[in-house]
Design a protein around this motif. Structure first.
Motif, PDB file in Angstrom:
ATOM      1  N   CYS A  25       0.812  -1.227   0.000  1.00 57.52           N
ATOM      2  CA  CYS A  25       0.000   0.000   0.000  1.00 57.52           C
ATOM      3  C   CYS A  25       0.841   1.272   0.000  1.00 57.52           C
ATOM      4  O   CYS A  25       0.369   2.323  -0.446  1.00 57.52           O
ATOM      5  CB  CYS A  25      -0.956   0.008   1.189  1.00 57.52           C
ATOM      6  N   LEU A  36      -9.178   3.126  -1.045  1.00 57.89           N
ATOM      7  CA  LEU A  36      -8.657   1.790  -1.277  1.00 57.89           C
ATOM      8  C   LEU A  36      -7.581   1.391  -0.257  1.00 57.89           C
ATOM      9  O   LEU A  36      -7.603   0.274   0.266  1.00 57.89           O
ATOM     10  CB  LEU A  36      -8.108   1.702  -2.710  1.00 57.89           C
ATOM     11  N   GLN A  39      -9.133   0.595   3.066  1.00 58.97           N
ATOM     12  CA  GLN A  39      -9.916  -0.642   2.960  1.00 58.97           C
ATOM     13  C   GLN A  39      -9.000  -1.866   2.950  1.00 58.97           C
ATOM     14  O   GLN A  39      -9.267  -2.853   3.641  1.00 58.97           O
ATOM     15  CB  GLN A  39     -10.778  -0.612   1.696  1.00 58.97           C
ATOM     16  N   ILE A  40      -7.912  -1.800   2.188  1.00 58.24           N
ATOM     17  CA  ILE A  40      -6.964  -2.914   2.145  1.00 58.24           C
ATOM     18  C   ILE A  40      -6.374  -3.153   3.528  1.00 58.24           C
ATOM     19  O   ILE A  40      -6.283  -4.300   3.995  1.00 58.24           O
ATOM     20  CB  ILE A  40      -5.858  -2.648   1.103  1.00 58.24           C
ATOM     21  N   CYS A  43      -8.974  -4.777   5.832  1.00 60.85           N
ATOM     22  CA  CYS A  43      -9.200  -6.188   5.471  1.00 60.85           C
ATOM     23  C   CYS A  43      -8.032  -7.051   5.911  1.00 60.85           C
ATOM     24  O   CYS A  43      -8.228  -8.131   6.471  1.00 60.85           O
ATOM     25  CB  CYS A  43      -9.359  -6.346   3.963  1.00 60.85           C
ATOM     26  N   GLU A  76     -12.519 -10.398   0.782  1.00 62.35           N
ATOM     27  CA  GLU A  76     -12.656  -8.952   0.621  1.00 62.35           C
ATOM     28  C   GLU A  76     -11.299  -8.351   0.260  1.00 62.35           C
ATOM     29  O   GLU A  76     -11.194  -7.523  -0.654  1.00 62.35           O
ATOM     30  CB  GLU A  76     -13.196  -8.326   1.905  1.00 62.35           C
ATOM     31  N   GLN A  80     -10.028  -6.269  -3.156  1.00 65.30           N
ATOM     32  CA  GLN A  80      -9.345  -4.976  -3.143  1.00 65.30           C
ATOM     33  C   GLN A  80      -8.023  -5.041  -3.917  1.00 65.30           C
ATOM     34  O   GLN A  80      -7.683  -4.120  -4.661  1.00 65.30           O
ATOM     35  CB  GLN A  80      -9.093  -4.504  -1.706  1.00 65.30           C
ATOM     36  N   CYS A  84      -6.721  -3.154  -7.446  1.00 61.88           N
ATOM     37  CA  CYS A  84      -5.407  -2.539  -7.694  1.00 61.88           C
ATOM     38  C   CYS A  84      -4.818  -3.048  -8.999  1.00 61.88           C
ATOM     39  O   CYS A  84      -4.238  -2.269  -9.775  1.00 61.88           O
ATOM     40  CB  CYS A  84      -4.447  -2.843  -6.547  1.00 61.88           C
TER      41      CYS A  84
END
Length: 123
Positions: A25, A36, A39-40, A43, A76, A80, A84
């Motif tokens: 990330c 995003l 969220q990553i 998760c 999930e 994600q 990407c």
């Protein structure tokens, strides 16, 4: 039945996955910080966190429920990461490594969940 969390290989690998996805990330566009990337990160933290929470439950049935939640979080996360990939975000190699480790962690959680449920049925 409580499990020794730190000795669980599935938890250890899930923690490795969290580290790997956080590192991935760092390469994503800054404008994805509150979408995003967050969220990553959520998760990826949820996968080992639910294994941890389940390991402290009194029955294997309850543990298996948290392993199911962990599996759901892993799917999930996979979605994600595939977003990407579709958006051409981040290093292809790091993304591929994340997806490969994720796939292995998913298999481990599925197998461990089945073991936990069989153990519950025997008790």
């Amino acid at each position: 039945m409580r499990h020794n969390l730190k000795s669980l290989k599935v938890w250890q690998k899930a923690m490795d996955l969290t580290d790997m996805t956080f590192d991935f990330c760092k390469e994503l566009p800054s404008y994805e910080r509150y979408n995003l990337i967050d969220q990553i990160n959520r998760c990826s933290c949820s996968v080992p966190s639910n294994i941890a929470e389940g390991s402290g439950k009194n029955t294997n049935k309850h543990f298996a429920e948290f392993l199911s939640i962990s599996i759901s979080s892993s799917f999930e996360l996979e979605t994600q990461l595939l977003i990407c990939e579709r958006r051409n975000y981040g290093s292809e190699e790091k993304l591929r490594n994340c997806l490969e480790l994720l796939s292995g962690v998913q298999r481990m959680i599925f197998s461990f969940r089945e073991y936990v449920l069989k153990t519950e049925a025997i008790s």
